[in-house]
Design a protein around this motif. Structure first.
Motif, PDB file in Angstrom:
ATOM      1  N   UNK A  69       0.843  -1.193   0.000  1.00 16.98           N
ATOM      2  CA  UNK A  69       0.000   0.000   0.000  1.00 16.98           C
ATOM      3  C   UNK A  69       0.877   1.240   0.000  1.00 16.98           C
ATOM      4  N   UNK A  70       0.327   2.308  -0.555  1.00 12.36           N
ATOM      5  CA  UNK A  70       0.994   3.604  -0.544  1.00 12.36           C
ATOM      6  C   UNK A  70       0.012   4.625  -0.002  1.00 12.36           C
ATOM      7  N   UNK A  71       0.474   5.384   0.978  1.00 14.09           N
ATOM      8  CA  UNK A  71      -0.322   6.479   1.512  1.00 14.09           C
ATOM      9  C   UNK A  71       0.265   7.779   0.996  1.00 14.09           C
ATOM     10  N   UNK A  72      -0.607   8.664   0.537  1.00  8.95           N
ATOM     11  CA  UNK A  72      -0.191   9.986   0.100  1.00  8.95           C
ATOM     12  C   UNK A  72      -0.660  10.967   1.159  1.00  8.95           C
ATOM     13  N   UNK A  73       0.289  11.596   1.828  1.00  8.89           N
ATOM     14  CA  UNK A  73      -0.059  12.610   2.827  1.00  8.89           C
ATOM     15  C   UNK A  73      -0.388  13.917   2.115  1.00  8.89           C
ATOM     16  N   UNK A  74      -1.158  14.749   2.766  1.00 15.33           N
ATOM     17  CA  UNK A  74      -1.534  16.024   2.150  1.00 15.33           C
ATOM     18  C   UNK A  74      -0.327  16.921   1.925  1.00 15.33           C
ATOM     19  N   UNK A  75       0.784  16.630   2.600  1.00 17.54           N
ATOM     20  CA  UNK A  75       2.017  17.397   2.430  1.00 17.54           C
ATOM     21  C   UNK A  75       2.819  16.937   1.219  1.00 17.54           C
ATOM     22  N   UNK A  76       2.363  15.888   0.543  1.00 20.12           N
ATOM     23  CA  UNK A  76       3.057  15.389  -0.635  1.00 20.12           C
ATOM     24  C   UNK A  76       4.023  14.259  -0.362  1.00 20.12           C
ATOM     25  N   UNK A  77       4.056  13.772   0.856  1.00 23.58           N
ATOM     26  CA  UNK A  77       4.928  12.636   1.165  1.00 23.58           C
ATOM     27  C   UNK A  77       4.224  11.341   0.807  1.00 23.58           C
ATOM     28  N   UNK A  78       4.995  10.418   0.229  1.00 22.60           N
ATOM     29  CA  UNK A  78       4.500   9.084  -0.068  1.00 22.60           C
ATOM     30  C   UNK A  78       5.041   8.146   1.005  1.00 22.60           C
ATOM     31  N   UNK A  79       4.170   7.346   1.591  1.00 19.37           N
ATOM     32  CA  UNK A  79       4.560   6.356   2.576  1.00 19.37           C
ATOM     33  C   UNK A  79       4.287   4.987   1.955  1.00 19.37           C
ATOM     34  N   UNK A  80       5.345   4.207   1.761  1.00 23.51           N
ATOM     35  CA  UNK A  80       5.229   2.876   1.180  1.00 23.51           C
ATOM     36  C   UNK A  80       5.382   1.832   2.270  1.00 23.51           C
ATOM     37  N   UNK A  81       4.494   0.840   2.283  1.00 22.91           N
ATOM     38  CA  UNK A  81       4.677  -0.272   3.205  1.00 22.91           C
ATOM     39  C   UNK A  81       5.894  -1.068   2.750  1.00 22.91           C
ATOM     40  N   UNK A  82       6.382  -1.951   3.630  1.00 20.90           N
ATOM     41  CA  UNK A  82       7.515  -2.799   3.261  1.00 20.90           C
ATOM     42  C   UNK A  82       7.209  -3.601   2.004  1.00 20.90           C
ATOM     43  N   UNK A  83       5.977  -4.089   1.901  1.00 24.89           N
ATOM     44  CA  UNK A  83       5.591  -4.894   0.738  1.00 24.89           C
ATOM     45  C   UNK A  83       5.613  -4.054  -0.538  1.00 24.89           C
ATOM     46  N   UNK A  84       5.203  -2.801  -0.458  1.00 28.44           N
ATOM     47  CA  UNK A  84       5.234  -1.918  -1.632  1.00 28.44           C
ATOM     48  C   UNK A  84       6.676  -1.636  -2.042  1.00 28.44           C
ATOM     49  N   UNK A  85       7.536  -1.350  -1.071  1.00 27.53           N
ATOM     50  CA  UNK A  85       8.951  -1.091  -1.364  1.00 27.53           C
ATOM     51  C   UNK A  85       9.621  -2.335  -1.942  1.00 27.53           C
ATOM     52  N   UNK A  86       9.241  -3.503  -1.464  1.00 29.25           N
ATOM     53  CA  UNK A  86       9.820  -4.753  -1.965  1.00 29.25           C
ATOM     54  C   UNK A  86       9.489  -4.964  -3.441  1.00 29.25           C
ATOM     55  N   UNK A  87       8.357  -4.439  -3.895  1.00 31.68           N
ATOM     56  CA  UNK A  87       7.975  -4.572  -5.303  1.00 31.68           C
ATOM     57  C   UNK A  87       8.938  -3.811  -6.218  1.00 31.68           C
ATOM     58  N   UNK A  88       9.682  -2.855  -5.663  1.00 34.28           N
ATOM     59  CA  UNK A  88      10.661  -2.083  -6.442  1.00 34.28           C
ATOM     60  C   UNK A  88      11.971  -2.835  -6.609  1.00 34.28           C
ATOM     61  N   UNK A  89      12.205  -3.849  -5.767  1.00 35.03           N
ATOM     62  CA  UNK A  89      13.435  -4.633  -5.829  1.00 35.03           C
ATOM     63  C   UNK A  89      14.219  -4.519  -4.542  1.00 35.03           C
ATOM     64  N   UNK A  90      15.185  -5.399  -4.386  1.00 34.53           N
ATOM     65  CA  UNK A  90      16.015  -5.411  -3.179  1.00 34.53           C
ATOM     66  C   UNK A  90      17.015  -4.258  -3.183  1.00 34.53           C
ATOM     67  N   UNK A  91      17.193  -3.660  -2.024  1.00 33.38           N
ATOM     68  CA  UNK A  91      18.228  -2.646  -1.842  1.00 33.38           C
ATOM     69  C   UNK A  91      18.003  -1.331  -2.552  1.00 33.38           C
ATOM     70  N   UNK A  92      16.781  -1.021  -2.935  1.00 35.24           N
ATOM     71  CA  UNK A  92      16.502   0.231  -3.633  1.00 35.24           C
ATOM     72  C   UNK A  92      16.629   1.400  -2.655  1.00 35.24           C
ATOM     73  N   UNK A  93      17.419   2.401  -3.032  1.00 32.88           N
ATOM     74  CA  UNK A  93      17.600   3.586  -2.187  1.00 32.88           C
ATOM     75  C   UNK A  93      17.099   4.856  -2.851  1.00 32.88           C
ATOM     76  N   UNK A  94      16.903   4.815  -4.174  1.00 36.67           N
ATOM     77  CA  UNK A  94      16.421   5.979  -4.908  1.00 36.67           C
ATOM     78  C   UNK A  94      15.359   5.540  -5.911  1.00 36.67           C
ATOM     79  N   UNK A  95      14.404   6.438  -6.159  1.00 36.92           N
ATOM     80  CA  UNK A  95      13.319   6.148  -7.091  1.00 36.92           C
ATOM     81  C   UNK A  95      13.084   7.352  -7.998  1.00 36.92           C
ATOM     82  N   UNK A  96      12.407   7.099  -9.099  1.00 37.70           N
ATOM     83  CA  UNK A  96      11.906   8.154  -9.972  1.00 37.70           C
ATOM     84  C   UNK A  96      10.390   8.045  -9.972  1.00 37.70           C
TER      85      UNK A  96
END
Length: 142
Positions: A20-47
């Motif tokens: 899951x991803x939560x979008x705060x009204x301030x523009x911050x994205x909060x990704x659960x561990x499962x959402x971050x894992x979908x990006x791959x192992x060891x990801x430190x930067x995103x586009x």
């Protein structure tokens, strides 16, 4: 021996383990561990990408030196990750209003994200036209 009570045993529920991803009204994205894992192992930067037609926000892993990268930071609680996307939403003229949570979609080619849609918790977004103000001369500022 049961006395009829059901006791709460912590917050490790589907809400923290599901992608899951939560979008705060301030523009911050909060990704659960499962959402971050979908990006791959060891990801430190995103586009981040935005599809105006489908109102979808896409996230993909990025190299540390990639243009337009955002840092994927670990939250102190250790169960979620943060991306400060305020400039991204401002660039696309998206007004967030209030915090909202979204189920994560796999868009293919290493891109995951969510869609702002009508109905349920995925309420439609308000598009805000970017206002440009003409440059004022020194005389008008006095």
């Amino acid at each position: 021996m049961s006395n009829g009570f059901e006791f709460f045993e912590g917050a490790a529920t589907a809400s923290t383990t599901a992608p899951r991803i939560t979008v705060r009204r301030t523009g911050q994205l909060i990704l659960t561990q499962a959402a971050a894992a979908m990006l791959g192992d060891g990801v430190t930067h995103v586009q981040l990408g935005y599809n105006q037609e489908t109102q979808a926000v896409g996230i993909r892993s990025a190299a540390e030196d990639a243009k337009g990268r955002y840092r994927l930071r670990t939250q102190p609680n250790g169960v979620s990750f943060l991306v400060d996307a305020k400039r991204f939403f401002a660039h696309h003229g998206v007004s967030l209003g209030k915090a909202r949570g979204f189920a994560v979609e796999d868009f293919g080619d290493g891109v995951v994200g969510f869609r702002f849609e009508a109905g349920g918790e995925q309420a439609p977004i308000e598009a805000v036209e970017r206002k440009t103000t003409p440059a004022r001369s020194k005389a008008s500022r006095a």
